[in-house]
Scaffold this motif. Structure first.
Motif, PDB file in Angstrom:
ATOM      1  N   PHE A  26       0.858  -1.194   0.000  1.00 40.43           N
ATOM      2  CA  PHE A  26       0.000   0.000   0.000  1.00 40.43           C
ATOM      3  C   PHE A  26       0.889   1.238   0.000  1.00 40.43           C
ATOM      4  CE2 PHE A  26      -4.654  -0.416   1.415  1.00 40.43           C
ATOM      5  CZ  PHE A  26      -4.836  -1.561   0.678  1.00 40.43           C
ATOM      6  N   SER A  27       0.439   2.275  -0.693  1.00 42.10           N
ATOM      7  CA  SER A  27       1.094   3.578  -0.652  1.00 42.10           C
ATOM      8  C   SER A  27       0.107   4.595  -0.104  1.00 42.10           C
ATOM      9  CB  SER A  27       1.551   4.005  -2.048  1.00 42.10           C
ATOM     10  OG  SER A  27       2.051   5.329  -2.030  1.00 42.10           O
ATOM     11  N   VAL A  28       0.544   5.420   0.861  1.00 41.58           N
ATOM     12  CA  VAL A  28      -0.381   6.354   1.510  1.00 41.58           C
ATOM     13  C   VAL A  28      -0.041   7.803   1.159  1.00 41.58           C
ATOM     14  CG1 VAL A  28      -1.016   4.860   3.406  1.00 41.58           C
ATOM     15  CG2 VAL A  28       1.023   6.254   3.609  1.00 41.58           C
ATOM     16  N   ASN A  29       0.403   8.028  -0.058  1.00 44.05           N
ATOM     17  CA  ASN A  29       0.751   9.384  -0.474  1.00 44.05           C
ATOM     18  C   ASN A  29      -0.463  10.114  -1.027  1.00 44.05           C
ATOM     19  OD1 ASN A  29       3.493   8.830   0.092  1.00 44.05           O
ATOM     20  ND2 ASN A  29       3.659   7.763  -1.851  1.00 44.05           N
ATOM     21  N   GLY A  30      -1.541  10.109  -0.311  1.00 51.16           N
ATOM     22  CA  GLY A  30      -2.756  10.739  -0.812  1.00 51.16           C
ATOM     23  C   GLY A  30      -3.660  11.206   0.289  1.00 51.16           C
ATOM     24  N   ALA A  31      -4.956  11.183  -0.005  1.00 46.59           N
ATOM     25  CA  ALA A  31      -5.955  11.714   0.912  1.00 46.59           C
ATOM     26  C   ALA A  31      -6.108  10.820   2.139  1.00 46.59           C
ATOM     27  CB  ALA A  31      -7.295  11.841   0.189  1.00 46.59           C
ATOM     28  N   PRO A  32      -6.502  11.390   3.279  1.00 46.77           N
ATOM     29  CA  PRO A  32      -6.775  10.567   4.465  1.00 46.77           C
ATOM     30  C   PRO A  32      -7.984   9.673   4.231  1.00 46.77           C
ATOM     31  CG  PRO A  32      -7.465  12.837   4.831  1.00 46.77           C
ATOM     32  CD  PRO A  32      -6.714  12.824   3.536  1.00 46.77           C
ATOM     33  N   ILE A  33      -8.070   8.588   4.999  1.00 52.04           N
ATOM     34  CA  ILE A  33      -9.153   7.625   4.851  1.00 52.04           C
ATOM     35  C   ILE A  33     -10.068   7.703   6.054  1.00 52.04           C
ATOM     36  CG2 ILE A  33      -9.657   5.241   4.225  1.00 52.04           C
ATOM     37  CD1 ILE A  33      -6.711   4.821   3.815  1.00 52.04           C
ATOM     38  N   ASN A  34     -11.341   7.524   5.802  1.00 50.06           N
ATOM     39  CA  ASN A  34     -12.307   7.530   6.895  1.00 50.06           C
ATOM     40  C   ASN A  34     -12.061   6.351   7.825  1.00 50.06           C
ATOM     41  OD1 ASN A  34     -15.094   6.851   8.160  1.00 50.06           O
ATOM     42  ND2 ASN A  34     -15.301   8.935   7.394  1.00 50.06           N
ATOM     43  N   ILE A  35     -12.257   6.558   9.122  1.00 46.94           N
ATOM     44  CA  ILE A  35     -11.981   5.539  10.124  1.00 46.94           C
ATOM     45  C   ILE A  35     -12.817   4.285   9.903  1.00 46.94           C
ATOM     46  CG2 ILE A  35     -13.630   6.545  11.745  1.00 46.94           C
ATOM     47  CD1 ILE A  35     -10.319   4.802  12.625  1.00 46.94           C
ATOM     48  N   ALA A  36     -14.053   4.432   9.410  1.00 46.32           N
ATOM     49  CA  ALA A  36     -14.896   3.254   9.156  1.00 46.32           C
ATOM     50  C   ALA A  36     -14.290   2.389   8.052  1.00 46.32           C
ATOM     51  CB  ALA A  36     -16.310   3.692   8.780  1.00 46.32           C
ATOM     52  N   HIS A  37     -13.741   3.021   7.020  1.00 43.23           N
ATOM     53  CA  HIS A  37     -13.097   2.271   5.946  1.00 43.23           C
ATOM     54  C   HIS A  37     -11.812   1.612   6.439  1.00 43.23           C
ATOM     55  CE1 HIS A  37     -15.261   4.832   2.643  1.00 43.23           C
ATOM     56  NE2 HIS A  37     -16.016   3.872   3.132  1.00 43.23           N
ATOM     57  N   ILE A  38     -11.084   2.310   7.306  1.00 45.13           N
ATOM     58  CA  ILE A  38      -9.850   1.739   7.859  1.00 45.13           C
ATOM     59  C   ILE A  38     -10.157   0.453   8.626  1.00 45.13           C
ATOM     60  CG2 ILE A  38      -8.018   2.107   9.567  1.00 45.13           C
ATOM     61  CD1 ILE A  38      -7.926   5.010   8.715  1.00 45.13           C
ATOM     62  N   GLU A  39     -11.224   0.460   9.412  1.00 41.68           N
ATOM     63  CA  GLU A  39     -11.598  -0.722  10.185  1.00 41.68           C
ATOM     64  C   GLU A  39     -11.804  -1.932   9.264  1.00 41.68           C
ATOM     65  OE1 GLU A  39     -11.743  -1.259  13.310  1.00 41.68           O
ATOM     66  OE2 GLU A  39     -11.964   0.655  14.347  1.00 41.68           O
ATOM     67  N   GLU A  40     -12.514  -1.720   8.163  1.00 42.76           N
ATOM     68  CA  GLU A  40     -12.796  -2.828   7.259  1.00 42.76           C
ATOM     69  C   GLU A  40     -11.551  -3.256   6.492  1.00 42.76           C
ATOM     70  OE1 GLU A  40     -16.543  -3.052   5.278  1.00 42.76           O
ATOM     71  OE2 GLU A  40     -17.301  -1.263   6.273  1.00 42.76           O
ATOM     72  N   LEU A  41     -10.699  -2.284   6.131  1.00 43.35           N
ATOM     73  CA  LEU A  41      -9.457  -2.626   5.444  1.00 43.35           C
ATOM     74  C   LEU A  41      -8.529  -3.423   6.350  1.00 43.35           C
ATOM     75  CD1 LEU A  41      -8.550   0.624   3.457  1.00 43.35           C
ATOM     76  CD2 LEU A  41      -9.168  -1.603   2.514  1.00 43.35           C
ATOM     77  N   ARG A  42      -8.439  -3.020   7.617  1.00 41.93           N
ATOM     78  CA  ARG A  42      -7.579  -3.737   8.560  1.00 41.93           C
ATOM     79  C   ARG A  42      -8.004  -5.200   8.692  1.00 41.93           C
ATOM     80  NH1 ARG A  42      -4.437  -1.806  12.705  1.00 41.93           N
ATOM     81  NH2 ARG A  42      -5.416  -3.351  14.061  1.00 41.93           N
ATOM     82  N   GLU A  43      -9.294  -5.431   8.737  1.00 39.93           N
ATOM     83  CA  GLU A  43      -9.792  -6.802   8.858  1.00 39.93           C
ATOM     84  C   GLU A  43      -9.418  -7.624   7.633  1.00 39.93           C
ATOM     85  OE1 GLU A  43     -14.015  -9.205   9.505  1.00 39.93           O
ATOM     86  OE2 GLU A  43     -13.907  -7.045   9.873  1.00 39.93           O
ATOM     87  N   ALA A  44      -9.556  -7.016   6.440  1.00 36.69           N
ATOM     88  CA  ALA A  44      -9.225  -7.721   5.201  1.00 36.69           C
ATOM     89  C   ALA A  44      -7.721  -7.961   5.093  1.00 36.69           C
ATOM     90  CB  ALA A  44      -9.729  -6.928   3.998  1.00 36.69           C
ATOM     91  N   ILE A  45      -6.915  -6.987   5.510  1.00 37.06           N
ATOM     92  CA  ILE A  45      -5.458  -7.131   5.460  1.00 37.06           C
ATOM     93  C   ILE A  45      -4.995  -8.210   6.438  1.00 37.06           C
ATOM     94  CG2 ILE A  45      -3.265  -5.954   5.954  1.00 37.06           C
ATOM     95  CD1 ILE A  45      -4.728  -3.356   4.969  1.00 37.06           C
ATOM     96  N   THR A  46      -5.569  -8.228   7.637  1.00 37.27           N
ATOM     97  CA  THR A  46      -5.235  -9.252   8.632  1.00 37.27           C
ATOM     98  C   THR A  46      -5.573 -10.638   8.104  1.00 37.27           C
ATOM     99  OG1 THR A  46      -5.651  -7.694  10.442  1.00 37.27           O
ATOM    100  CG2 THR A  46      -5.649 -10.031  10.987  1.00 37.27           C
ATOM    101  N   ASP A  47      -6.705 -10.756   7.407  1.00 41.88           N
ATOM    102  CA  ASP A  47      -7.082 -12.038   6.811  1.00 41.88           C
ATOM    103  C   ASP A  47      -6.100 -12.424   5.707  1.00 41.88           C
ATOM    104  OD1 ASP A  47      -9.348 -14.157   6.402  1.00 41.88           O
ATOM    105  OD2 ASP A  47      -8.948 -13.363   4.402  1.00 41.88           O
ATOM    106  N   PHE A  48      -5.687 -11.448   4.894  1.00 42.85           N
ATOM    107  CA  PHE A  48      -4.739 -11.703   3.799  1.00 42.85           C
ATOM    108  C   PHE A  48      -3.404 -12.215   4.353  1.00 42.85           C
ATOM    109  CE2 PHE A  48      -1.258 -10.278   1.078  1.00 42.85           C
ATOM    110  CZ  PHE A  48      -1.634 -10.771  -0.163  1.00 42.85           C
TER     111      PHE A  48
ATOM    112  N   GLY B   2       5.049   5.266   2.792  1.00 46.04           N
ATOM    113  CA  GLY B   2       4.563   6.644   2.766  1.00 46.04           C
ATOM    114  C   GLY B   2       5.720   7.624   2.809  1.00 46.04           C
ATOM    115  N   SER B   3       5.600   8.707   2.050  1.00 47.93           N
ATOM    116  CA  SER B   3       6.632   9.744   2.130  1.00 47.93           C
ATOM    117  C   SER B   3       6.515  10.491   3.451  1.00 47.93           C
ATOM    118  CB  SER B   3       6.491  10.720   0.962  1.00 47.93           C
ATOM    119  OG  SER B   3       5.183  11.283   0.936  1.00 47.93           O
ATOM    120  N   ASN B   4       5.299  10.524   4.012  1.00 51.42           N
ATOM    121  CA  ASN B   4       5.038  11.155   5.300  1.00 51.42           C
ATOM    122  C   ASN B   4       3.920  10.408   6.015  1.00 51.42           C
ATOM    123  OD1 ASN B   4       6.510  13.759   5.944  1.00 51.42           O
ATOM    124  ND2 ASN B   4       5.917  14.152   3.824  1.00 51.42           N
TER     125      ASN B   4
END
Length: 413
Positions: free
Chosen positions: A121-143, A154-156
């Motif tokens: 993942f690259s995070v050189n862009g817009a912030p993500i909503n916390i609700a989306h982060i929760e679902e992404l974390r679950e999918a990444i943990t499963d992966f 990330g550059s920052n």
């Protein structure tokens, strides 16, 4: 019948002098402008229709075949959306960012795809909503259970890019990489609420809104000069809950105690070297170095271009289309309520009760549908439109369908 003329009187033929036609340059120019506008309008309409046809045609074609060695890649450049914008006459070429469901489906598929060696993942862009982060974390943990690598770059990692919430996402990866001159800021969540009453008073404007109860504070920034005690209470409770949940998960993922993590957060801003020394990140280096090392790990050659960096959007489009089969039972209908709730569907950004209810009606009358998931990402809207949707949900339950509400980034009012 033959017409018979009079024998005693013959009318004289009147000669009418024809006036010479005079040229009106303004009239000619006006007619030319009108015809030109008609031609241009027809060309624009034809071009828009042709564009929509070509886009739909190209989307149906199979994408180029992917390599046998894939590094799945996603750049959070424009945030994450719930629904995809469809091409239209007004916007024939919308930005086709993968939706949250696209990303999660791709991660679940890639988990068992032998071609996919890992995830970046690259995070050189817009912030993500916390609700989306929760679902992404679950999918990444499963992966990660597949044993494949997961890395985030990330550059920052600073407040302007999401602060603790972005680091909360990063902590779910095996390794966090940052550019050598990058900065790390993981301050806790905050909310800013501007108040406009003083400015409105100077303009002679009086804001009048009906408030149902004391905690219904959506419009108090127009009616008050400061935040109300009730609003302070609710927002503080929300922020404390979010902060505590994120800190607990980050502590568990990164191996920090809560007091140590809180100490890092209280520092405000850390340089790359300080973040590395504090073990908040795993590597201080460049993106091209990350790619070369991954290629070296996969094929033994750091310059092996056959080890492809494939975006999630391309991975989705290259996936084989599902073959249509006969309907089976145990099906779930997923229906979105995305945007301001209105009576009738209109422009983008609104959720029309007419379309939603029509879809619900089709779902609860379909014997092959056992459950309905209503995905809500809405600030609210029309009470009558909301009541219409609510009534359709009651009818669905009366039909024996299981109804589940899934709340996205916003489920308000």
């Amino acid at each position: 019948m033959k017409k018979i003329g009079s024998l005693f009187y013959k009318p004289k033929v009147q000669e009418i002098a024809l006036k010479p036609k005079r040229w009106n340059i303004f009239s000619i120019l006006w007619q030319a402008v009108k015809k030109t506008c008609m031609v241009i309008g027809a060309m624009v309409l034809f071009s828009a229709l042709l564009s929509i046809f070509l886009i739909s045609t190209m989307s149906k074609k199979s994408a180029p075949k992917l390599s046998n060695d894939i590094i799945l890649y996603f750049d959070i450049e424009n945030g994450i959306t719930e629904t995809q914008v469809q091409p239209s006459l007004l916007e024939p070429f919308p930005f086709m960012q993968p939706t949250l469901r696209n990303i999660i489906d791709a991660l679940y598929k890639a988990k068992t795809d032998k071609r996919v060696k890992g995830l970046v993942f690259s995070v050189n862009g817009a912030p993500i909503n916390i609700a989306h982060i929760e679902e992404l974390r679950e999918a990444i943990t499963d992966f990660k259970q597949s044993g494949k690598f997961t890395k985030i770059y990330g550059s920052n990692f600073t407040d302007t890019m999401g602060g603790l919430s972005q680091y909360y996402l990063a902590s779910s990866f095996d390794e966090i990489w940052m550019q050598p001159v990058g900065m790390l800021g993981i301050s806790g969540p905050s909310m800013i609420m501007p108040f406009a009453k003083d400015a409105l008073d100077k303009l002679g404007v009086s804001a009048q809104f009906y408030q149902r109860e004391e905690f219904k504070s959506a419009m108090e920034n127009f009616t008050n000069t400061d935040i109300s005690p009730e609003n302070t209470e609710s927002l503080t409770a929300l922020l404390n809950d979010l902060s505590l949940n994120m800190m607990q998960e980050v502590s568990k993922q990164r191996g920090f105690s809560m007091p140590v993590l809180k100490g890092h957060i209280d520092k405000g801003l850390l340089t790359g070297e300080e973040a590395l020394a504090a073990k908040l990140i795993d590597r201080l280096d460049y993106g091209d170095v990350l790619l070369s090392e991954l290629r070296q790990e996969i094929s033994g050659d750091p310059d092996d271009e056959f080890v492809e960096l494939v975006s999630i959007g391309r991975y989705i489009s290259a996936a084989p289309k599902k073959v249509k089969v006969a309907k089976d039972n145990n099906n779930v209908a997923l229906i979105y309520v995305s945007g301001t709730i209105v009576d009738q569907a209109g422009a983008g950004g609104s959720a029309g009760a007419d379309e939603i209810v029509s879809t619900l009606y089709a779902a609860y009358n379909d014997e092959d549908i056992d459950a309905i998931v209503l995905r809500v990402d809405s600030p609210g809207g029309s009470p009558t439109a909301s009541e219409t949707i609510r009534r359709a949900l009651i009818k669905a339950k009366e039909k024996g369908k299981k109804v589940i509400i899934s709340m996205g980034p916003v489920a308000a009012s």
